[in-house]
Design an enzyme around this catalytic site. Structure first.
Site, PDB file in Angstrom:
ATOM      1  CE  LYS A  58       3.682  -0.146   4.600  1.00  0.00           C
ATOM      2  NZ  LYS A  58       2.791   0.092   3.034  1.00  0.00           N
ATOM      3  CD  GLU A 102      -2.602   1.579   2.688  1.00  0.00           C
ATOM      4  OE1 GLU A 102      -2.457   0.809   3.342  1.00  0.00           O
ATOM      5  OE2 GLU A 102      -3.543   2.256   2.573  1.00  0.00           O
ATOM      6  NE  ARG A 118       3.884  -8.380  10.328  1.00  0.00           N
ATOM      7  CZ  ARG A 118       3.851  -7.283   9.795  1.00  0.00           C
ATOM      8  NH1 ARG A 118       4.731  -6.621   9.325  1.00  0.00           N
ATOM      9  NH2 ARG A 118       2.709  -7.265   8.979  1.00  0.00           N
TER      10      ARG A 118
END
Length: 553
Positions: A268, A34, A258
């Site tokens: 983020k 994104e 992850r």
RNA sequence: UGCCUGAUAGUAUAAUGGUAGUACGACGGUUUUUGGUACCGUUUGUCUAGGUUCGAAUCCUGGUCGGGCAACCA
């Protein structure tokens, strides 16, 4: 070489699919960020995985921006993401955007309404949340759930046409309000947002949710293996449900754990906070775990790829020691970085038996790891030198292989010197060190027969150039700031940046190239900062050298 | 109390019913004009309790512990 390397679980799935002739053996992956922030080392893992898989199995990888939330996304982020992926050394087959599919997605939604599998709900966000029930109690349907197909079709068209304000209505999938998997309790497909989109402008005022965009985009592109992180596991049932009801290309989702790394944060949201609250200089601050930060710090793309290779891919939660990343960059730079001398914390050494005004030109090779040294450079030598303050001790302990009265060391690429004395200033601080040199001990032409344990670096006082040197340490004081009590920012390391405004470097360093790594002998690897200018050189320390000398006692 | 996941040296990751291996770290040594590099060596592990089997990290059952899931975020 037929060195057998074991496969990770995703490679096993791909090989099994190829063996079974699925999709005719075709492999197409995608990297779907994104564009709402800069990429970090965790994304590098996903990038290496997706692109690496395609490379290994003769497939391709698309770069797809998951831009379905216009209020968070910006072109600046799109540009930085493309730059970072390229810099890491990967080429995407196609550059695509979820927003490219908005028309198609709208048609998909209409199709589901037509099948009686989606409805327009007028409830507020709070009401919908309440009606969803809890993990242990089923949800309860409301009056809107039984609207007719015709009414839903009309209402959805009106939503699209801008007839309603934000939040007035949503489109929901009609699945099962009692499903044990919360994501199946009539999830939202579309919401109203009268917002400007960085690509579609003001064309749309309704935008699809992640769950009604991601799998559909995968299907449109005919992605064979859609790889994402573990938090999307519960979404998989929905992913499959939409694909099945829509009767579109059956992409399959697979999840891996992850990356987490010690002494940093990897989201983020948190990275953005550090930027916005000025705890760091920006997204590319050399202390950040972002790709751009690591690049500015002096990390090479090859070292990051190697790191991603070494950490592996699995499904269990992990916390990688940042030491492994440091190992990877040292391993790379040791083979490629040119050696130079720089004195970070200077103290003056005077060679009492060397003639005033005399200079000699010494020679140093660029890289001892390479046959022939990759050439070399001249290093001017004279009576007065700068050496590292920590290389002298008034009362040296037993195994101190450096300077102290009566001790001898080799000046790298030059002579062996013997310390005869020193001087202190008014504050009692050592200000000058006096040595005598042994003329027969010149580097490369040593007939003195003397062997010393220590070699130290130096820079001639009259020939030295100055530079600002920035020493970076870990950004946080604790291994896992996110799991600590309170705010993660409470655990920032106040000493993560130390600026040395006046370090001395050997004159050849004025030729330093941007983007190239240098080893300041015995001090670490350094690279030019983006703010460096010919008038004011600025070096960032990428990483220290491994220090095997542990002080005892 | 529901659903989904996972558990192998300090940290990661292999072993796919047949000798628990590799890397990083740590420790020790050799070489060295970088206390770097290189090379050699040492150390530490299958969450737990049962079961199946000639044989279990692997298969089965129960337990324990970790992570995720109830955003008009992705």
């Amino acid at each position: 070489m037929s060195e057998e390397r074991s496969l990770n679980f995703i490679e096993e799935i791909v090989e099994e699919d190829i063996r079974a002739g699925k999709h005719g053996g075709r492999v197409l992956t995608r990297f779907p960020p994104e564009p709402n922030g800069y990429l970090h080392i965790g994304h590098a893992k996903a990038i290496c995985l997706n692109f690496g898989l395609a490379q290994k199995y003769n497939g391709k990888t698309n770069l797809r921006f998951d831009d379905t939330n216009p209020t968070k996304e910006e072109t600046e982020y799109v540009d930085s993401i493309k730059e970072d992926v390229k810099w890491l050394g990967f080429e995407w087959a196609e550059e695509l955007y979820a927003s490219d599919y908005f028309d198609q997605l709208y048609d998909f939604a209409v199709k589901l309404i037509g099948k009686g599998l989606a409805y327009v709900d007028d409830s507020s966000a709070e009401e919908i949340a309440a009606q969803k029930g809890t993990p242990t109690e089923p949800g309860t349907p409301n009056q809107y759930r039984s609207r007719s197909i015709e009414e839903n079709l009309q209402l959805f068209a009106e939503m699209k046409d801008g007839k309603y304000p934000d939040g007035a209505k949503v489109l929901r999938a009609k699945i099962d309000l009692a499903a044990p998997n919360m994501h199946l309790r009539d999830p939202l497909m579309y919401r109203i947002k009268h917002a400007h989109h960085h690509r579609t402008g003001d064309k749309w005022c309704i935008y699809p949710m992640y769950d009604f965009a991601h799998g559909q985009s995968d299907a449109i592109e005919q992605i064979t293996h859609s790889i994402c992180t573990l938090e999307f596991v519960p979404h998989r049932a929905l992913y499959d449900w939409f694909i099945e009801q829509l009767e579109i290309f059956p992409s399959k989702q697979y999840e891996f754990a992850r990356l987490n790394m010690t002494y940093t944060v990897m989201s983020k949201r948190k990275l953005m906070q550090l930027v916005n609250e000025n705890h760091v200089e920006g997204w590319d601050d050399p202390r950040m775990s972002t790709i751009s930060g690591l690049r500015r710090r002096g990390y090479t793309a090859a070292s990051i790829r190697e790191f991603c290779e070494r950490i592996g891919v699995a499904k269990r939660e992990n916390m990688i020691d940042v030491g492994l990343l440091e190992f990877c960059i040292r391993e790379d730079l040791n083979k490629t970085a040119w050696r130079r001398m720089a004195v970070l914390d200077p103290i003056k050494l005077i060679i009492t038996n060397y003639s005033e005004g005399q200079t000699e030109t010494m020679h140093g090779e660029n890289n001892p790891e390479v046959e022939g040294g990759e050439g070399g450079r001249d290093i001017p030598f004279s009576k007065e030198l700068w050496i590292e303050r920590e290389d002298f001790m008034e009362e040296p302990p037993k195994k101190f292989f450096r300077l102290g009265v009566g001790l001898m060391v080799r000046l790298k690429s030059a002579y062996i010197v013997k310390c005869e004395g020193f001087k202190k200033d008014a504050d009692g601080k050592v200000s000058e060190i006096y040595c005598t040199y042994i003329p027969e001990s010149k580097s490369g032409d040593d007939t003195s027969g003397i062997h010393v344990k220590g070699t130290i670096h130096w820079v001639s006082v009259q020939h030295a150039k100055t530079a600002e040197v920035r020493l970076y340490d870990r950004l946080f004081k604790v291994e896992d700031p996110s799991s600590e009590e309170g705010d993660f920012k409470d655990y920032l390391n106040p000493d993560s940046l130390q600026i040395l405004p006046n370090a001395y470097i050997e004159p050849d360093m004025v030729n330093a190239l941007p983007g190239k790594g240098y080893q300041f002998i015995r001090k670490g690897y350094f690279t030019l900062d983006k703010h460096s200018t010919p008038d004011k050189l600025v070096f960032n320390r990428t990483v220290t050298l491994k220090d095997g000398w542990v002080k005892k006692g």
